[in-house]
Design a protein around this motif. Structure first.
Motif, short mmCIF file in Angstrom:
data_model
loop_
_atom_site.label_atom_id
_atom_site.label_comp_id
_atom_site.label_asym_id
_atom_site.label_seq_id
_atom_site.Cartn_x
_atom_site.Cartn_y
_atom_site.Cartn_z
N ARG A 2 8.34 -5.16 1.01
CA ARG A 2 7.44 -4.35 1.82
C ARG A 2 6.65 -3.37 0.95
NH1 ARG A 2 9.71 -1.62 7.07
NH2 ARG A 2 9.30 -3.69 7.82
N LEU A 5 3.79 -5.15 -0.78
CA LEU A 5 2.65 -5.42 0.11
C LEU A 5 1.82 -4.16 0.33
CD1 LEU A 5 4.28 -7.75 2.77
CD2 LEU A 5 2.68 -8.38 0.97
N TYR A 6 2.49 -3.03 0.52
CA TYR A 6 1.75 -1.78 0.68
C TYR A 6 0.99 -1.42 -0.60
CZ TYR A 6 3.57 -0.49 5.24
OH TYR A 6 3.86 -0.45 6.57
N ILE A 8 -0.23 -3.51 -2.85
CA ILE A 8 -1.40 -4.39 -2.92
C ILE A 8 -2.47 -3.93 -1.94
CG2 ILE A 8 -2.21 -6.74 -2.47
CD1 ILE A 8 0.52 -7.69 -3.51
N ALA A 9 -2.07 -3.58 -0.73
CA ALA A 9 -3.03 -3.13 0.28
C ALA A 9 -3.74 -1.86 -0.16
CB ALA A 9 -2.34 -2.92 1.62
N ILE A 35 -8.84 -8.50 3.24
CA ILE A 35 -7.55 -8.90 2.69
C ILE A 35 -6.54 -7.77 2.82
CG2 ILE A 35 -6.35 -9.53 0.56
CD1 ILE A 35 -8.91 -11.05 -0.24
N ALA A 36 -6.95 -6.55 2.54
CA ALA A 36 -6.04 -5.41 2.66
C ALA A 36 -5.56 -5.24 4.10
CB ALA A 36 -6.72 -4.14 2.18
N VAL A 39 -3.02 -7.95 4.93
CA VAL A 39 -1.72 -7.67 4.31
C VAL A 39 -0.95 -6.63 5.12
CG1 VAL A 39 -0.62 -6.65 2.28
CG2 VAL A 39 -2.37 -8.39 2.00
N ILE A 40 -1.63 -5.58 5.54
CA ILE A 40 -0.98 -4.54 6.34
C ILE A 40 -0.50 -5.10 7.67
CG2 ILE A 40 -1.38 -2.37 7.57
CD1 ILE A 40 -3.23 -1.57 5.26
N LEU A 42 0.25 -8.23 8.43
CA LEU A 42 1.37 -9.13 8.19
C LEU A 42 2.67 -8.35 7.97
CD1 LEU A 42 -0.15 -11.92 5.91
CD2 LEU A 42 0.66 -12.14 8.27
N ASP A 43 2.55 -7.26 7.24
CA ASP A 43 3.74 -6.44 6.99
C ASP A 43 4.25 -5.81 8.27
OD1 ASP A 43 5.65 -5.28 5.15
OD2 ASP A 43 4.66 -3.38 5.61
#
Length: 50
Positions: A2, A5-6, A8-9, A35-36, A39-40, A42-43
């Motif tokens: 998690r 992912l944060y 990367i976002a 994309i950001a 990603v958020i 999806l998380d």
């Protein structure tokens, strides 16, 4: 996972902000933002199921 992912976002959002205000390179900056956001989302979805 998690945290990754944060990270990367956040990097993508910062890149979008810098690109938007400092240098305009067209649609690539907006793709980074999309994309950001994906990603958020999806998380958040995966976090609720776990």
């Amino acid at each position: 996972m998690r945290g990754l992912l944060y990270l990367i976002a956040v990097i993508l959002i910062i890149g979008w902000i810098l690109g938007f205000f400092v240098y305009s390179v067209g649609a690539i900056i907006h793709v980074l933002l999309v994309i950001a956001v994906i990603v958020i989302l999806l998380d958040i979805i995966r976090g609720r199921r776990a």
